[in-house]
Design a protein around this motif. Structure first.
Motif, PDB file in Angstrom:
ATOM      1  N   TYR A  14       1.006  -0.895  -0.464  1.00 42.04           N
ATOM      2  CA  TYR A  14      -0.053  -0.260  -0.164  1.00 42.04           C
ATOM      3  C   TYR A  14       1.181   1.620  -0.015  1.00 42.04           C
ATOM      4  O   TYR A  14       0.169   2.483  -0.502  1.00 42.04           O
ATOM      5  CB  TYR A  14      -0.874  -0.470   1.147  1.00 42.04           C
ATOM      6  CG  TYR A  14      -2.219  -1.054   1.345  1.00 42.04           C
ATOM      7  CD1 TYR A  14      -3.070  -1.230  -0.154  1.00 42.04           C
ATOM      8  CD2 TYR A  14      -2.143  -2.567   1.711  1.00 42.04           C
ATOM      9  CE1 TYR A  14      -3.619  -1.533  -0.313  1.00 42.04           C
ATOM     10  CE2 TYR A  14      -2.986  -3.269   1.908  1.00 42.04           C
ATOM     11  CZ  TYR A  14      -4.082  -2.705   1.201  1.00 42.04           C
ATOM     12  OH  TYR A  14      -5.104  -3.769   1.172  1.00 42.04           O
ATOM     13  N   ALA A  15       1.620   1.135   0.423  1.00 38.70           N
ATOM     14  CA  ALA A  15       2.808   2.717   0.425  1.00 38.70           C
ATOM     15  C   ALA A  15       3.450   3.252  -0.593  1.00 38.70           C
ATOM     16  O   ALA A  15       3.149   4.891  -0.421  1.00 38.70           O
ATOM     17  CB  ALA A  15       4.551   2.174   1.009  1.00 38.70           C
ATOM     18  N   PRO A  16       2.820   3.229  -2.119  1.00 36.15           N
ATOM     19  CA  PRO A  16       2.475   3.797  -3.946  1.00 36.15           C
ATOM     20  C   PRO A  16       1.543   4.306  -3.181  1.00 36.15           C
ATOM     21  O   PRO A  16       1.574   5.254  -4.264  1.00 36.15           O
ATOM     22  CB  PRO A  16       2.919   2.749  -4.833  1.00 36.15           C
ATOM     23  CG  PRO A  16       3.095   1.547  -3.785  1.00 36.15           C
ATOM     24  CD  PRO A  16       2.877   1.201  -2.301  1.00 36.15           C
ATOM     25  N   GLN A  17       0.201   4.200  -2.485  1.00 34.05           N
ATOM     26  CA  GLN A  17      -0.873   4.461  -3.506  1.00 34.05           C
ATOM     27  C   GLN A  17      -1.375   6.181  -3.254  1.00 34.05           C
ATOM     28  O   GLN A  17      -1.197   6.769  -3.889  1.00 34.05           O
ATOM     29  CB  GLN A  17      -2.361   3.631  -2.108  1.00 34.05           C
ATOM     30  CG  GLN A  17      -2.951   3.770  -3.032  1.00 34.05           C
ATOM     31  CD  GLN A  17      -4.057   3.304  -2.339  1.00 34.05           C
ATOM     32  OE1 GLN A  17      -4.804   2.680  -1.112  1.00 34.05           O
ATOM     33  NE2 GLN A  17      -5.111   2.595  -2.937  1.00 34.05           N
ATOM     34  N   PRO A  18      -0.195   7.174  -1.322  1.00 37.74           N
ATOM     35  CA  PRO A  18      -0.280   8.339  -1.445  1.00 37.74           C
ATOM     36  C   PRO A  18       0.550   9.130  -2.512  1.00 37.74           C
ATOM     37  O   PRO A  18       0.545  10.166  -2.139  1.00 37.74           O
ATOM     38  CB  PRO A  18      -0.397   8.207   0.154  1.00 37.74           C
ATOM     39  CG  PRO A  18       0.972   6.880   0.739  1.00 37.74           C
ATOM     40  CD  PRO A  18       0.112   5.852  -0.661  1.00 37.74           C
ATOM     41  N   LEU A  19       1.239   7.666  -3.294  1.00 34.46           N
ATOM     42  CA  LEU A  19       2.711   8.884  -3.810  1.00 34.46           C
ATOM     43  C   LEU A  19       2.511   8.665  -5.057  1.00 34.46           C
ATOM     44  O   LEU A  19       3.382   9.160  -5.860  1.00 34.46           O
ATOM     45  CB  LEU A  19       4.414   8.276  -3.389  1.00 34.46           C
ATOM     46  CG  LEU A  19       4.123   7.675  -1.952  1.00 34.46           C
ATOM     47  CD1 LEU A  19       5.279   6.984  -1.955  1.00 34.46           C
ATOM     48  CD2 LEU A  19       4.696   8.827  -0.976  1.00 34.46           C
ATOM     49  N   LEU A  20       1.019   8.216  -5.210  1.00 28.23           N
ATOM     50  CA  LEU A  20       1.332   8.254  -6.958  1.00 28.23           C
ATOM     51  C   LEU A  20       1.106   9.470  -7.805  1.00 28.23           C
ATOM     52  O   LEU A  20       1.225   9.355  -8.890  1.00 28.23           O
ATOM     53  CB  LEU A  20      -0.466   7.824  -7.644  1.00 28.23           C
ATOM     54  CG  LEU A  20      -0.549   5.702  -6.673  1.00 28.23           C
ATOM     55  CD1 LEU A  20      -2.038   5.362  -7.087  1.00 28.23           C
ATOM     56  CD2 LEU A  20       0.384   5.167  -7.854  1.00 28.23           C
ATOM     57  N   SER A  21       1.206  10.580  -7.168  1.00 30.81           N
ATOM     58  CA  SER A  21       0.904  11.979  -8.030  1.00 30.81           C
ATOM     59  C   SER A  21       1.992  12.315  -7.821  1.00 30.81           C
ATOM     60  O   SER A  21       2.518  12.433  -8.994  1.00 30.81           O
ATOM     61  CB  SER A  21       0.005  12.859  -7.119  1.00 30.81           C
ATOM     62  OG  SER A  21       0.147  13.140  -5.768  1.00 30.81           O
ATOM     63  N   LEU A  22       2.773  11.941  -6.977  1.00 28.01           N
ATOM     64  CA  LEU A  22       4.606  12.321  -6.996  1.00 28.01           C
ATOM     65  C   LEU A  22       5.089  11.668  -7.990  1.00 28.01           C
ATOM     66  O   LEU A  22       5.849  11.602  -8.641  1.00 28.01           O
ATOM     67  CB  LEU A  22       5.144  11.758  -5.399  1.00 28.01           C
ATOM     68  CG  LEU A  22       5.931  12.647  -4.933  1.00 28.01           C
ATOM     69  CD1 LEU A  22       6.480  12.547  -4.001  1.00 28.01           C
ATOM     70  CD2 LEU A  22       7.163  11.310  -6.020  1.00 28.01           C
ATOM     71  N   PHE A  23       4.976  10.368  -8.247  1.00 29.81           N
ATOM     72  CA  PHE A  23       5.739   9.325  -9.671  1.00 29.81           C
ATOM     73  C   PHE A  23       4.737  10.421 -10.575  1.00 29.81           C
ATOM     74  O   PHE A  23       5.813  10.197 -11.544  1.00 29.81           O
ATOM     75  CB  PHE A  23       4.487   8.555  -8.652  1.00 29.81           C
ATOM     76  CG  PHE A  23       5.703   7.486  -8.212  1.00 29.81           C
ATOM     77  CD1 PHE A  23       6.836   7.082  -7.650  1.00 29.81           C
ATOM     78  CD2 PHE A  23       4.793   6.299  -7.486  1.00 29.81           C
ATOM     79  CE1 PHE A  23       7.401   7.237  -6.754  1.00 29.81           C
ATOM     80  CE2 PHE A  23       5.390   6.000  -5.754  1.00 29.81           C
ATOM     81  CZ  PHE A  23       7.017   5.862  -5.561  1.00 29.81           C
ATOM     82  N   ALA A  24       3.926  10.864 -10.734  1.00 27.26           N
ATOM     83  CA  ALA A  24       2.681  10.889 -12.741  1.00 27.26           C
ATOM     84  C   ALA A  24       4.187  11.918 -12.170  1.00 27.26           C
ATOM     85  O   ALA A  24       4.140  12.169 -13.293  1.00 27.26           O
ATOM     86  CB  ALA A  24       1.689  11.402 -12.060  1.00 27.26           C
ATOM     87  N   ASN A  25       4.682  13.306 -11.489  1.00 29.67           N
ATOM     88  CA  ASN A  25       5.241  13.913 -11.628  1.00 29.67           C
ATOM     89  C   ASN A  25       6.742  13.799 -12.361  1.00 29.67           C
ATOM     90  O   ASN A  25       7.513  14.745 -12.664  1.00 29.67           O
ATOM     91  CB  ASN A  25       5.158  15.667 -10.320  1.00 29.67           C
ATOM     92  CG  ASN A  25       3.338  15.886 -10.417  1.00 29.67           C
ATOM     93  OD1 ASN A  25       2.700  15.717 -11.594  1.00 29.67           O
ATOM     94  ND2 ASN A  25       4.209  15.695  -9.131  1.00 29.67           N
TER      95      ASN A  25
END
Length: 372
Positions: free
Chosen positions: A8-19
């Motif tokens: 579950y760790a990537p879930q809140p970071l998805l927008s960060l990865f998108a940028n």
């Protein structure tokens, strides 16, 4: 708990990865999709393998692989390699989950089985919640990679602390083929509980995936901090799951408790149709609590009534669980996009009623057999 951090760790970071990798939000979201898909298929296969293997050794190896995969995730130079690492994690995670539940199913019986399976489910709830929260917190205070170093170190250290030689394999009266093991899952009551679990997690995954959109469009809540606070109702599930053994002692049978909690689950979905924020928040908290009591009751129940080895039984359980999650995170969204919140909740209600009917059906069938 740390194994669920990986999921579950990537879930809140998805927008960060998108940028960071210059990809569209929907493509960034595929980091979760590629990990969830193997979880819907692989556990049953691993269950067949684990039927003849030491589950603690499998768990130890899986945790080391997950630890090193977190290091690979940090240093992946492109988004495509991030996806590949996430897919490999998706193949490894069900080995760890099936090994843990199989070890519990092989090592404990009766009340001890219920207690330890409940503790396992409680740790998965805590891992799911804090995996998201801590990933976002570390990313804010330092950088997202720092949390992955913590996960990698913890997983490898814990893996090395597991003494797989302490496991004593229960005697097996006969050697069966994989097909014979699967045939043992054909017993009506087991399949009906699996079906009910599929329906339960279908509804849960659907609501948690589309909750931010509902809060934004219906209640005009756009601040991510406030949305995160709403998700805290998820933690009530941890408390509710710990209460499951006490509830079971008060109920005549696990079937009675499952029936009552499914009714409660359906009522909470009806209340979630409300456009009043306070009613919606209370209903969401009740919804989470009901889901985790069902989970905490159904997982030990299938271990008690199944004739198949615990590894195969739990592999089937995890497969049905995440199959419901995979479909629930996709299909109800189409209804929500075209028809809104009420139609979305009505869809979940229909699926939840199917789960309720499956439990009733299994209970009535059981009353007509000598096993009861």
């Amino acid at each position: 708990m740390f194994i669920f951090f990986v999921l579950y760790a990537p879930q809140p970071l998805l927008s960060l990865f998108a940028n960071e990798f210059n990809v569209l939000p929907a493509i960034a979201g595929s980091l979760m999709t590629v990990t969830m898909l193997p979880l819907a298929v692989a556990p049953l296969v691993y269950g067949l393998v684990l039927a003849k293997r030491n589950p603690l050794l499998i768990l130890r190896v899986a945790m080391v692989v997950l630890g090193f995969s977190c290091i690979l995730f940090i240093y992946a130079p492109s988004f495509e390699l991030l996806l590949l690492v996430r897919f490999l994690q998706g193949l490894t995670l069900p080995a760890a989950l099936t090994a843990m539940t199989s070890y519990i199913g092989m090592s404990y019986t009766a009340d001890s089985l219920q207690k330890n399976m409940t503790l396992y489910i409680g740790s998965s709830i805590i891992g799911g919640y804090f995996g998201r929260v801590l990933a976002a917190l570390f990313s804010d205070l330092w950088h997202w990679q720092s949390f992955y170093y913590v996960i990698a170190f913890a997983l490898i250290s814990l893996a090395l602390s597991i003494n797989h030689l302490r496991f004593i394999k229960p005697p097996i009266s006969e050697t069966l083929s994989p097909f014979d093991y699967i045939k043992q899952l054909k017993e009506g009551a087991v399949l009906k509980v699996y079906g009910a679990v599929f329906c339960m997690f279908f509804c849960f995954a659907a609501l948690l995936n589309y909750l931010p959109f509902i809060l934004q469009h219906t209640f005009k809540i756009t601040n991510t901090r406030d949305i995160g606070l709403v998700y805290s109702g998820y933690l009530i599930g941890a408390l509710a799951s710990i209460a499951a053994p006490w509830l079971l002692k008060k109920a005549p049978t696990p079937w009675h408790l499952l029936t009552a909690i499914f009714i409660f689950y359906n009522i909470s979905i009806l209340l979630l149709m409300s456009h009043q924020l306070i009613v919606f928040l209370i209903a969401f908290t009740l919804f989470c609590g009901a889901m985790f009591v069902i989970h905490s009751t159904a997982a030990p129940l299938v271990n008690k009534i199944s004739k198949a080895p615990p590894s195969v039984t739990n592999g089937g359980y995890v497969s049905f669980y995440y199959s419901g999650g995979a479909l629930g995170s996709l299909l109800p969204g189409v209804v929500y996009q075209h028809h809104g919140q009420t139609a979305f909740m009505f869809t979940l209600l229909c699926v939840c009623l199917c789960g309720f009917m499956l439990i009733i059906w299994a209970y009535l069938d059981g009353k007509n057999t000598t096993r009861g």
